[in-house]
Design a protein around this motif. Sequence first.
Motif, PDB file in Angstrom:
ATOM      1  N   ASN A   6      27.907 -23.251 -38.436  1.00  0.00           N
ATOM      2  CA  ASN A   6      26.960 -23.894 -37.523  1.00  0.00           C
ATOM      3  C   ASN A   6      27.146 -23.411 -36.097  1.00  0.00           C
ATOM      4  OD1 ASN A   6      25.218 -25.628 -39.051  1.00  0.00           O
ATOM      5  ND2 ASN A   6      27.011 -26.866 -39.516  1.00  0.00           N
ATOM      6  N   GLU A   7      28.382 -23.186 -35.697  1.00  0.00           N
ATOM      7  CA  GLU A   7      28.648 -22.662 -34.349  1.00  0.00           C
ATOM      8  C   GLU A   7      27.998 -21.287 -34.189  1.00  0.00           C
ATOM      9  OE1 GLU A   7      32.584 -21.194 -32.010  1.00  0.00           O
ATOM     10  OE2 GLU A   7      32.734 -23.137 -33.016  1.00  0.00           O
ATOM     11  N   PHE A   8      28.123 -20.435 -35.203  1.00  0.00           N
ATOM     12  CA  PHE A   8      27.497 -19.118 -35.144  1.00  0.00           C
ATOM     13  C   PHE A   8      25.974 -19.251 -35.060  1.00  0.00           C
ATOM     14  CE2 PHE A   8      25.349 -15.635 -37.306  1.00  0.00           C
ATOM     15  CZ  PHE A   8      25.766 -14.562 -36.547  1.00  0.00           C
ATOM     16  N   LEU A   9      25.393 -20.091 -35.901  1.00  0.00           N
ATOM     17  CA  LEU A   9      23.942 -20.267 -35.890  1.00  0.00           C
ATOM     18  C   LEU A   9      23.465 -20.894 -34.586  1.00  0.00           C
ATOM     19  CD1 LEU A   9      23.422 -21.452 -39.566  1.00  0.00           C
ATOM     20  CD2 LEU A   9      22.962 -19.169 -38.616  1.00  0.00           C
ATOM     21  N   ASP A  10      24.260 -21.783 -34.008  1.00  0.00           N
ATOM     22  CA  ASP A  10      23.911 -22.400 -32.721  1.00  0.00           C
ATOM     23  C   ASP A  10      23.872 -21.381 -31.588  1.00  0.00           C
ATOM     24  OD1 ASP A  10      23.697 -24.889 -33.900  1.00  0.00           O
ATOM     25  OD2 ASP A  10      25.695 -25.559 -33.266  1.00  0.00           O
ATOM     26  N   SER A  11      24.567 -20.264 -31.764  1.00  0.00           N
ATOM     27  CA  SER A  11      24.600 -19.231 -30.715  1.00  0.00           C
ATOM     28  C   SER A  11      23.270 -18.488 -30.599  1.00  0.00           C
ATOM     29  CB  SER A  11      25.728 -18.232 -30.984  1.00  0.00           C
ATOM     30  OG  SER A  11      25.388 -17.367 -32.061  1.00  0.00           O
ATOM     31  N   GLY A  12      22.369 -18.729 -31.547  1.00  0.00           N
ATOM     32  CA  GLY A  12      21.057 -18.079 -31.502  1.00  0.00           C
ATOM     33  C   GLY A  12      20.977 -16.809 -32.324  1.00  0.00           C
ATOM     34  N   LYS A  13      22.096 -16.385 -32.873  1.00  0.00           N
ATOM     35  CA  LYS A  13      22.090 -15.186 -33.714  1.00  0.00           C
ATOM     36  C   LYS A  13      21.558 -15.546 -35.097  1.00  0.00           C
ATOM     37  CE  LYS A  13      25.898 -13.297 -31.155  1.00  0.00           C
ATOM     38  NZ  LYS A  13      27.310 -13.463 -30.993  1.00  0.00           N
ATOM     39  N   VAL A  14      20.827 -14.596 -35.689  1.00  0.00           N
ATOM     40  CA  VAL A  14      20.228 -14.832 -36.998  1.00  0.00           C
ATOM     41  C   VAL A  14      20.779 -13.803 -37.980  1.00  0.00           C
ATOM     42  CG1 VAL A  14      18.077 -14.945 -38.303  1.00  0.00           C
ATOM     43  CG2 VAL A  14      18.122 -15.702 -35.919  1.00  0.00           C
ATOM     44  N   PRO A  15      21.484 -14.251 -39.016  1.00  0.00           N
ATOM     45  CA  PRO A  15      22.002 -13.297 -39.997  1.00  0.00           C
ATOM     46  C   PRO A  15      20.874 -12.736 -40.865  1.00  0.00           C
ATOM     47  CG  PRO A  15      22.456 -15.530 -40.714  1.00  0.00           C
ATOM     48  CD  PRO A  15      21.840 -15.625 -39.340  1.00  0.00           C
ATOM     49  N   VAL A  16      21.091 -11.549 -41.400  1.00  0.00           N
ATOM     50  CA  VAL A  16      20.125 -10.944 -42.311  1.00  0.00           C
ATOM     51  C   VAL A  16      20.271 -11.549 -43.701  1.00  0.00           C
ATOM     52  CG1 VAL A  16      19.466  -8.762 -43.420  1.00  0.00           C
ATOM     53  CG2 VAL A  16      20.114  -8.786 -41.007  1.00  0.00           C
ATOM     54  N   LEU A  17      21.508 -11.869 -44.054  1.00  0.00           N
ATOM     55  CA  LEU A  17      21.841 -12.387 -45.370  1.00  0.00           C
ATOM     56  C   LEU A  17      22.954 -13.413 -45.219  1.00  0.00           C
ATOM     57  CD1 LEU A  17      21.761 -11.988 -48.575  1.00  0.00           C
ATOM     58  CD2 LEU A  17      23.574 -10.308 -48.213  1.00  0.00           C
ATOM     59  N   ALA A  18      22.914 -14.451 -46.033  1.00  0.00           N
ATOM     60  CA  ALA A  18      23.993 -15.448 -46.027  1.00  0.00           C
ATOM     61  C   ALA A  18      24.493 -15.646 -47.454  1.00  0.00           C
ATOM     62  CB  ALA A  18      23.504 -16.769 -45.445  1.00  0.00           C
ATOM     63  N   ILE A  19      25.783 -15.440 -47.652  1.00  0.00           N
ATOM     64  CA  ILE A  19      26.430 -15.704 -48.928  1.00  0.00           C
ATOM     65  C   ILE A  19      27.330 -16.909 -48.692  1.00  0.00           C
ATOM     66  CG2 ILE A  19      27.974 -14.809 -50.692  1.00  0.00           C
ATOM     67  CD1 ILE A  19      26.893 -12.015 -49.947  1.00  0.00           C
TER      68      ILE A  19
END
Length: 72
Positions: free
Chosen positions: A33-46
């Motif tokens: 959640n901290e990573f996603l809160d930073s505004g970055k969007v992953p291409v893939l999530a496992i």
Amino acid sequence: MVIDDDPVTQSVVAGSFQNDFKVISCLTLAQANEFLDSGKVPVLAIIDRKLPDGDGLAICGRLRSEAHLSSV
């Protein structure tokens, strides 16, 4: 993005993608959640389903519900 509390699993999965992608590894939902809160969007999530701080499906729900993350 690899979300798994097992370092061996993280290493194996990340190793499969590291030549083609920058792999972000998270041990907990809080880190994810901290990573996603930073505004970055992953291409893939496992995502591991059983994490120490909750169910991995919670992140799946977030990815589906937030417009900027729905392409993951």
